[in-house]
Design a protein around this motif. Structure first.
Motif, PDB file in Angstrom:
ATOM      1  N   ASP A 167     -20.326 -13.563  21.075  1.00 60.66           N
ATOM      2  CA  ASP A 167     -20.594 -12.899  19.660  1.00 60.66           C
ATOM      3  C   ASP A 167     -20.964 -13.684  18.534  1.00 60.66           C
ATOM      4  OD1 ASP A 167     -19.908 -10.211  20.913  1.00 60.66           O
ATOM      5  OD2 ASP A 167     -17.792 -10.791  20.647  1.00 60.66           O
ATOM      6  N   THR A 177     -27.180 -11.432  19.110  1.00 63.35           N
ATOM      7  CA  THR A 177     -25.967 -11.978  19.634  1.00 63.35           C
ATOM      8  C   THR A 177     -26.367 -12.821  21.051  1.00 63.35           C
ATOM      9  OG1 THR A 177     -24.652 -10.384  20.750  1.00 63.35           O
ATOM     10  CG2 THR A 177     -24.279 -10.809  18.357  1.00 63.35           C
ATOM     11  N   ARG A 211     -24.385 -12.289  23.504  1.00 67.54           N
ATOM     12  CA  ARG A 211     -24.278 -11.167  24.534  1.00 67.54           C
ATOM     13  C   ARG A 211     -25.471 -10.624  24.629  1.00 67.54           C
ATOM     14  NH1 ARG A 211     -19.344  -9.117  25.692  1.00 67.54           N
ATOM     15  NH2 ARG A 211     -18.302 -10.055  23.723  1.00 67.54           N
TER      16      ARG A 211
END
Length: 375
Positions: free
Chosen positions: A82, A105, A107
């Motif tokens: 994150d 991010t 991710r």
């Protein structure tokens, strides 16, 4: 050649033969097929005229290898899923950019829910910072909301590895993964910034691709030693985001891995350069090819055939030795070869043009006046 008897692993020679025949029928220009189970190669066949020696360009297969380096950085606490990407690259931001990039991010990059730099050609001709160039693209959706294939995201992940691990992806992979596996012949392109390009540009030999298949079939373990952080690889190879435009057997996308049917996952590179893995059965099939999509997307087609003809029917355990089945499989593999182009090997023009000095004339038009230049 068959290196280990299939039935000793609970794999039917007949099922293997059926899978290879189906692949040969529906996937054109296959260069090699390898089947691995547990820690062993069942068989590995390079189809004539291809051999084990030349390196194979693997295209987007590279993305999954790049993901392994990201997993190492995450496992060591140098990077977090994150984390905001711009926190690492604020000095690279252009004067004008899509402000939603502020929320991008790690991710999002891993799940292809980031930007729209879809192909490696987006970086063609870019001689300054590729990171800055990536930030110039307008986001098609808010970060994290929609899957959209993004090769640039893989380059950004590679750049994050360089930033946090103080060595590029290729150097890190050689040190932590490839050298311990005995893989020494490897090439991977670099950007002008010195980052491994990440999403493409990886070259490996067929026997080493089979080794990667064994590593993935054992969820990151090689001869009992963990080379890929297990928790990361488990997350990387389960569905993290839907891929609504993809068809069976694709069931979603993980962290740079394609999630396929029947508890399997795929490493996909263009033209059928693929590893399909069923970690529950510690079984994987690696293909290299130069296939087109005239019979359907070659990667999806390979996954479908491997799942239906091999993974689903295989229960593991030990089967009774099938001498006849093994002989049929061996003969079929031995006889495999690609068709050679039709026509004469020599041109009738050779005698006319070879061993002669040629003068070329160019006609150049300058300000409405014709000049004839002789070279």
């Amino acid at each position: 050649m068959i290196k280990n008897k299939p039935e000793a692993y609970g794999i039917s020679s007949d099922n293997l033969l059926c899978m290879v025949q189906e692949l040969e029928t529906f996937v054109e220009d296959i260069h090699s097929i390898s089947v691995v189970c547990d820690n062993d190669v069942i068989f590995s066949k390079c189809i004539q005229p291809y051999t084990e020696e030349p390196m194979q360009m693997l295209h987007s297969f590279s993305k999954s290898m790049n993901s392994i380096a990201v997993g190492i950085a995450i496992d060591e606490g140098k990077l977090h899923l994150d984390d905001l990407v711009i926190d690492y690259f604020k000095e690279y931001l252009p004067e004008e950019y899509d402000k939603r990039i502020d929320q991008l991010t790690v991710r999002n990059l891993l799940t292809m829910a980031a930007n729209s730099c879809r192909l490696s050609t987006c970086f063609r001709g870019v001689t300054d910072s590729w990171i800055t160039h990536y930030f110039t693209y307008k986001l098609p959706h808010d970060p994290g909301t929609v899957f959209q294939y993004d090769t640039g995201a893989s380059y950004m992940l590679s750049s994050l590895v360089t930033k946090t691990m103080h060595k590029n992806v290729l150097a890190l992979m050689k040190e932590r993964v490839l050298k311990p596996m005995g893989i020494t012949d490897i090439e991977w392109l670099e950007s002008p910034e010195g980052n491994t390009v990440g999403g493409w540009g990886l070259y490996l030999k067929t026997p080493d691709i089979a080794k990667i298949a064994i590593l993935l079939a054992n969820m990151g373990k090689w001869n009992g030693k963990t080379l890929i952080p297990e928790e990361y690889l488990k997350e990387a190879t389960r569905k993290q985001i839907d891929t609504p435009e993809e068809k069976y057997p694709v069931c979603g996308y993980g962290y740079q891995y394609w999630i396929t049917a029947d508890h399997s996952f795929g490493v996909y590179g263009a033209f059928g350069n693929v590893i399909v893995v069923n970690p529950e059965k510690k079984l994987a099939v690696a293909i290299t090819a130069g296939a087109s999509d005239k019979n359907g997307n070659p990667n999806r087609l390979i996954s479908k055939i491997v799942n239906e003809k091999l993974f689903i029917p295989t229960e593991r355990g030990t089967l009774k030795t099938d001498v006849d089945g093994e002989k049929k499989l061996k003969k079929y593999l031995d006889d495999l070869c690609l068709p050679y182009p039709e026509g004469a090997k020599n041109s009738c023009l050779e005698g006319k043009w070879f061993d002669k000095t040629l003068s070329l004339f160019f006609l150049v038009h300058v300000q409405q006046k014709s000049l004839i230049l002789l070279t």
